[in-house]
Design an enzyme around this catalytic site. Structure first.
Site, PDB file in Angstrom:
ATOM      1  N   THR A  83       0.854  -1.180   0.000  1.00 13.83           N
ATOM      2  CA  THR A  83       0.000   0.000   0.000  1.00 13.83           C
ATOM      3  C   THR A  83       0.889   1.229   0.000  1.00 13.83           C
ATOM      4  O   THR A  83       1.969   1.205   0.616  1.00 13.83           O
ATOM      5  CB  THR A  83      -0.932   0.031   1.225  1.00 13.83           C
ATOM      6  OG1 THR A  83      -1.469   1.346   1.393  1.00 13.83           O
ATOM      7  CG2 THR A  83      -0.200  -0.331   2.493  1.00 13.83           C
ATOM      8  N   CYS A 196      -1.986   4.930  -5.281  1.00 12.09           N
ATOM      9  CA  CYS A 196      -2.760   4.050  -4.408  1.00 12.09           C
ATOM     10  C   CYS A 196      -2.827   2.737  -5.156  1.00 12.09           C
ATOM     11  O   CYS A 196      -3.120   2.712  -6.363  1.00 12.09           O
ATOM     12  CB  CYS A 196      -4.157   4.608  -4.157  1.00 12.09           C
ATOM     13  SG  CYS A 196      -5.254   3.429  -3.335  1.00 12.09           S
TER      14      CYS A 196
END
Length: 234
Positions: A83, A196
């Site tokens: 992430t 992202c």
């Protein structure tokens, strides 16, 4: 082959893509039915998202360090945080572990420099777009970072958490993202960081004329390169 330690589940939608990329890349490199040696620590993302919403980054850091140490003890040779946002505490994880943390932003910087790009637009969660931990590294390498206006940042963030992390991929959201990219281009962006790991589930290079930097693929590729190398440095 070294063992890749993955900290995932944030969300599992993109973690599954990491796992797929890593194994496919290893198979491409080694042939046959080779696959990657991996360990996965997968969070219940709601626990982490709640800490993000409340701004309790100290507790989130503790949880991330616990996960990293779990993987290190289990035999991982490196840590891959699956992430972008949680690289906010990447330095803390590195200090807590003896094995290298493969930093997603450093990986992306390499790819941007290869293309000679000097200004990039950054899409991601509000935390990634608004805090300094991500942009600082890019700027230290002489790369100008442009982020969307406040309303656009809200839209990008909302789509990530309300749709992409839930496996929902809507055409109107794709159109909204492409409009935001166009506005960043008008501000001077020569490329766009999909900052992202869920965003590449919605848009791809086929959707956009500007170069897109798929952080999931870039990060996974670097992890494989490390795993197949003879060096202890990534």
């Amino acid at each position: 082959m070294k063992t890749i330690g993955l900290i995932g589940g944030m969300s599992w939608e993109s973690t599954s893509v990491y796992y797929s990329y890593i194994n496919r890349l290893v198979q491409e490199k080694l042939g046959g039915i080779h696959s990657a040696r991996c360990l996965l620590y997968s969070f219940d993302f709601e626990e982490i998202a709640a800490l993000q919403r409340s701004g309790n980054w100290e507790k989130a850091t503790e949880k991330m360090i616990e996960a990293a140490r779990f993987l290190e003890t289990g035999g991982a040779d490196c840590i891959v945080i699956c992430t972008n946002t949680m690289h906010l505490m990447a330095e803390d994880l590195q200090k807590a572990c003896r094995i290298p943390v493969i930093h997603i932003v450093e990986c992306v910087v390499e790819e941007i420099k290869k293309q000679g790009i000097e200004a990039v637009g950054l899409l991601g969660t509000k935390f990634t777009m608004e805090q300094t931990f991500y942009k600082k590294i890019l700027e230290e390498h002489g790369i100008k970072v442009l982020v969307p206006e406040e309303g656009d940042r809200e839209r990008v963030h909302e789509v990530i958490f309300e749709e992409l992390c839930r496996g929902k991929f809507k055409e109107d959201s794709k159109a909204a993202y492409l409009d935001i990219i166009h506005r960043l281009e008008k501000k001077g962006a020569q490329g766009i960081i999909l900052g992202c790991t869920e965003i590449p589930l919605l848009i791809s290079q086929e959707d956009c004329q500007l170069p897109l930097f798929d952080t999931t693929f870039i990060h996974a590729s670097k992890a494989v390169k490390f795993a197949l190398s003879h060096s202890d440095r990534w």
